[in-house]
Motif scaffolding. Structure first.
Motif, short mmCIF file in Angstrom:
data_model
loop_
_atom_site.label_atom_id
_atom_site.label_comp_id
_atom_site.label_asym_id
_atom_site.label_seq_id
_atom_site.Cartn_x
_atom_site.Cartn_y
_atom_site.Cartn_z
N ASP A 8 0.90 -1.16 0.00
CA ASP A 8 -0.14 -0.13 -0.02
C ASP A 8 0.78 1.15 -0.06
OD1 ASP A 8 -2.46 -1.02 -0.06
OD2 ASP A 8 -2.60 -1.34 2.13
N PHE A 9 1.67 1.27 0.87
CA PHE A 9 2.91 2.40 0.74
C PHE A 9 3.33 2.58 -0.57
CE2 PHE A 9 2.86 2.40 5.53
CZ PHE A 9 2.81 3.68 5.61
N TYR A 10 3.86 1.58 -1.38
CA TYR A 10 4.37 1.75 -2.58
C TYR A 10 3.48 2.28 -3.59
CZ TYR A 10 8.48 -0.96 -0.71
OH TYR A 10 9.64 -1.57 -0.16
N VAL A 11 2.17 1.72 -3.46
CA VAL A 11 1.34 2.13 -4.41
C VAL A 11 1.05 3.65 -4.25
CG1 VAL A 11 -1.29 1.99 -4.96
CG2 VAL A 11 0.06 0.00 -4.69
N MET A 12 0.68 3.83 -2.99
CA MET A 12 0.47 5.38 -2.64
C MET A 12 1.70 6.32 -3.02
SD MET A 12 -2.49 5.72 -1.36
CE MET A 12 -2.33 7.32 -1.19
N TYR A 47 -8.11 4.57 1.55
CA TYR A 47 -9.35 4.61 0.44
C TYR A 47 -8.80 4.90 -0.76
CZ TYR A 47 -11.80 5.36 4.91
OH TYR A 47 -12.04 5.55 6.10
N SER A 48 -7.65 5.46 -0.72
CA SER A 48 -6.96 5.68 -2.16
C SER A 48 -6.28 4.34 -2.33
CB SER A 48 -6.11 6.82 -2.01
OG SER A 48 -6.65 7.94 -2.05
N ALA A 49 -5.72 3.79 -1.42
CA ALA A 49 -5.07 2.39 -1.77
C ALA A 49 -6.20 1.16 -2.19
CB ALA A 49 -4.36 1.92 -0.52
N MET A 50 -7.36 1.39 -1.52
CA MET A 50 -8.25 0.51 -1.77
C MET A 50 -9.01 0.76 -3.28
SD MET A 50 -10.63 0.23 1.77
CE MET A 50 -11.56 -0.92 1.05
N ALA A 51 -9.04 1.97 -3.83
CA ALA A 51 -9.36 2.23 -5.09
C ALA A 51 -8.21 1.81 -6.08
CB ALA A 51 -9.49 3.78 -5.24
N TYR A 52 -7.33 1.75 -5.92
CA TYR A 52 -6.29 1.14 -6.92
C TYR A 52 -6.14 -0.44 -6.64
CZ TYR A 52 -4.16 5.66 -7.99
OH TYR A 52 -4.00 7.09 -8.50
N ASP A 53 -6.56 -0.89 -5.71
CA ASP A 53 -6.71 -2.15 -5.64
C ASP A 53 -7.62 -2.75 -6.32
OD1 ASP A 53 -4.72 -2.58 -3.87
OD2 ASP A 53 -5.71 -2.74 -2.08
N GLU A 54 -8.94 -2.32 -6.41
CA GLU A 54 -10.19 -2.63 -7.05
C GLU A 54 -9.88 -2.32 -8.50
OE1 GLU A 54 -13.55 -0.45 -6.12
OE2 GLU A 54 -13.89 -1.04 -4.08
N LEU A 78 -4.10 -0.99 9.64
CA LEU A 78 -2.57 -0.80 10.19
C LEU A 78 -2.06 0.17 9.23
CD1 LEU A 78 -1.48 -4.26 11.12
CD2 LEU A 78 -2.08 -2.36 12.60
N PHE A 79 -2.56 0.10 7.84
CA PHE A 79 -1.78 1.06 6.97
C PHE A 79 -2.55 2.73 7.37
CE2 PHE A 79 -2.75 3.60 3.10
CZ PHE A 79 -1.05 3.75 2.70
N GLY A 80 -3.82 2.70 7.82
CA GLY A 80 -4.57 3.91 8.04
C GLY A 80 -3.94 4.39 9.48
N TYR A 81 -3.80 3.49 10.59
CA TYR A 81 -2.95 3.90 11.68
C TYR A 81 -1.60 4.26 11.38
CZ TYR A 81 -6.95 1.04 13.65
OH TYR A 81 -8.21 0.49 13.82
N LEU A 82 -0.72 3.73 10.71
CA LEU A 82 0.48 4.19 10.42
C LEU A 82 0.47 5.60 9.68
CD1 LEU A 82 2.32 0.99 9.33
CD2 LEU A 82 2.70 2.05 11.36
N SER A 83 -0.31 5.60 8.76
CA SER A 83 -0.45 7.00 8.12
C SER A 83 -1.12 8.09 8.98
CB SER A 83 -1.44 6.96 6.97
OG SER A 83 -1.37 5.92 5.99
#
Length: 204
Positions: A8-12, A47-54, A78-83
């Motif tokens: 997710d971090f790489y995608v973002m 949510y941006s990461a989920m959009a790219y996943d879809e 966890l991605f949200g908490y880290l962000s």
């Protein structure tokens, strides 16, 4: 699960550098509104990461990989908490530096007092909206996105309004922080199993 978070971090970083730059810029601006907004705004990065996943059909690929449904769901939390944690830490460091080196900023310490509360609010935003996103998806959940935007902007405005009251702001913040922390814990405890059920129902 760490591999999912790194993905997710790489995608973002590759796809949405603009969002990360917005968070960085707002963290650097003096005042109560901007760092508070940066922390709460960081809560919408999953949510941006989920959009790219879809769009990339990641869920279909994940079904063929050795990841349990629980890992995929918890990975987004966890991605949200880290962000949120990164945005909060960055804002705290920058705002503290501003109060030390800029005399005008030292007159207003409200960002330092509202950032911990903004962390709790960001966690609540995640807990309220992620189950809906797992159920309907990002592309179909347009109304959920409006809810997210409303929560982010509304929460930032409320926190800024509380902190701007020089007479009672500290008292209100001292009451709001324990309540927000408790709400974050309770909502998260309900949200995670609900998201897992929603994710499984959507895949069924």
């Amino acid at each position: 699960m760490s591999a999912l978070i790194l993905k997710d971090f790489y995608v973002m970083w590759k796809q949405t550098k603009v969002l990360l730059i917005i968070i960085l810029v707002f963290s650097c601006l003096p005042g109560a509104f901007y760092p508070t907004f940066a922390v709460i705004y960081a809560a919408i990065l999953p949510y941006s990461a989920m959009a790219y996943d879809e769009r990339s059909k990641w869920d279909q690929l994940a079904g063929m990989l050795p990841y349990a449904d629980r890992d995929i769901v918890l990975g987004k939390y966890l991605f949200g908490y880290l962000s949120i944690a990164v945005a909060a830490g960055l804002s705290l460091v920058i705002q503290t530096a501003l109060t030390l080196f800029w005399e005008r900023a030292s007159d207003n310490l409200s960002p330092l007092s509202t950032i911990p509360l903004a962390v709790c609010v960001g966690v609540c935003v995640l807990a309220l909206t992620l189950p809906l996103m797992f159920r309907f998806g990002v592309e179909k959940g347009r109304l959920v996105m409006f809810l997210i935007i409303f929560l982010v902007c509304g929460s930032t405005g409320v926190l800024t309004g509380i902190s701007s009251d020089s007479l009672d702001g500290g008292y209100y913040l001292s009451l709001a922080l324990p309540a927000a922390a408790l709400a974050a814990v309770v909502l998260t405890a309900v949200s995670i199993p609900m998201s897992l059920r929603m994710y499984r129902r959507r895949r069924a």
